[in-house]
Design an enzyme around this catalytic site. Structure first.
Site, mmCIF file in Angstrom:
data_model
loop_
_atom_site.group_PDB
_atom_site.id
_atom_site.type_symbol
_atom_site.label_atom_id
_atom_site.label_comp_id
_atom_site.label_asym_id
_atom_site.label_seq_id
_atom_site.Cartn_x
_atom_site.Cartn_y
_atom_site.Cartn_z
ATOM 1 N N ASP A 34 90.149 57.144 65.426
ATOM 2 C CA ASP A 34 88.930 57.078 64.629
ATOM 3 C C ASP A 34 88.059 55.957 65.189
ATOM 4 O O ASP A 34 88.577 54.986 65.750
ATOM 5 C CB ASP A 34 89.302 56.803 63.169
ATOM 6 C CG ASP A 34 88.092 56.473 62.322
ATOM 7 O OD1 ASP A 34 87.136 57.267 62.321
ATOM 8 O OD2 ASP A 34 88.102 55.409 61.672
ATOM 9 N N ASP A 207 89.895 60.094 57.109
ATOM 10 C CA ASP A 207 90.915 60.270 58.149
ATOM 11 C C ASP A 207 92.205 60.877 57.601
ATOM 12 O O ASP A 207 93.117 61.196 58.369
ATOM 13 C CB ASP A 207 91.242 58.926 58.818
ATOM 14 C CG ASP A 207 90.053 58.357 59.567
ATOM 15 O OD1 ASP A 207 89.348 59.148 60.217
ATOM 16 O OD2 ASP A 207 89.827 57.138 59.488
#
Length: 312
Positions: A34, A207
């Site tokens: 990420d 996420d």
């Protein structure tokens, strides 16, 4: 050896729910990262914004823990802007936030590169420009991933030019930009369908799907609680260095386990054969049994020893 490996990883800032998560790192050949809060500082700063726009946005974001929200609220406080009360706030992972401020419906969404847009029922009313910095040690950790032979990919909901700039600074070879939370999970599943063993590291609410889908999900411990709950392991600091160390610990742990297995089998074959042939008496056999366990314990201690030797 597995317990020793978990301890060695924890001392380096990476904690796993079980030994399986640690040992699975050995098989990983692809890692997704990420962007915001994982590769970058996550400490976004407002670069440009009108006070009136900032006030409404801060009202919508004041109770959120997302890095963008923290940046907006912090800037409003620094400017001395009174924070209005937001109502009926709904966070849409990967898309934005909507709610009521001053009796009107508002929505925060992605604007242009590095920007977010504030809109009401009449349309867009203004934008806030944000900036972020790559963590100082991210490039070092990513370089270790690349040297290990991992396929490293940066995944971000930002525009392609923003994501590519961050990737270039951090040394990430590939980028998937403008992906929503489910898009990150889709990337994980597509890589797995191609026969890849995938790890994913992230910190935010958006996420969660990718962390859950990955073979090894690693959450930044200072990120969203939901990401920590679904991950296999947690990094206790704002750094990817513990994950790079985790791969080394996993290698040492797997080596120690195999060492223990080989020597335990050889030891017991020799001891049992000797006992069957009458070469050792019961007293000696009783002494040799705990000696076998002691050998396994000694072999397990090699995890930390081998890690220290690599350092020197």
């Amino acid at each position: 050896a597995a317990a020793a490996g978990l301890g060695a990883a924890a001392r380096r800032g990476l904690m796993f729910r079980s030994a399986d998560g640690l040992l699975d790192l050995v098989e990983v050949d692809t890692i997704g990262l990420d962007k915001t809060g994982t590769v970058t500082e996550g400490d976004l700063k407002v670069v440009a914004a009108d006070d009136a726009i900032l006030r409404v946005a801060a009202g919508l974001e004041r109770f959120s823990m997302h890095p963008i929200a923290r940046a907006i609220v912090s800037e409003a406080i620094e400017r001395g802007i009174p924070l209005p009360r937001g109502e009926a706030i709904t966070e849409e992972p990967g898309k934005g936030v909507r709610g009521r401020v001053d009796g009107r419906e508002w929505r925060i969404s992605t604007g242009g590169p590095g920007e977010i847009a504030l809109s009401n029922e009449e349309g867009e009313v203004g934008r806030i420009r944000l900036g972020d910095m790559v963590r100082r040690d991210s490039a070092d950790a990513i370089n270790l991933f690349v040297k290990r032979g991992l396929d490293v990919v940066l995944l971000s909901g930002d525009h392609a030019d923003v994501a590519e700039r961050i990737a270039a600074e951090a040394g990430v070879p590939r980028v998937w930009a403008e992906v929503d939370p489910e898009g990150k999970a889709v990337w994980v599943r597509e890589a797995q369908s191609a026969g890849r063993r995938v790890a994913f590291a992230g910190d935010g609410l958006n996420d969660g799907p990718a962390l859950a889908a990955a073979d090894v999900g690693i959450a930044m411990g200072t990120g969203a609680a939901s990401s920590v709950l679904v991950a296999d392991g947690v990094i206790s600091t704002w750094s990817l260095k513990p994950l790079a160390e985790g791969f080394r610990v996993a290698d040492a742990c797997r080596t120690a386990i195999r060492w223990n297995q080989r020597r335990s089998i050889a030891y017991n074959v020799v001891a049992v054969s000797a006992a069957a042939a009458g070469l050792i008496n019961p007293l000696v056999a009783a002494i040799l049994m705990p000696a076998s366990s002691a050998m396994v314990i000694w072999g397990s201690s090699r995890v930390e020893v081998s890690m220290r030797r690599e350092r020197t």
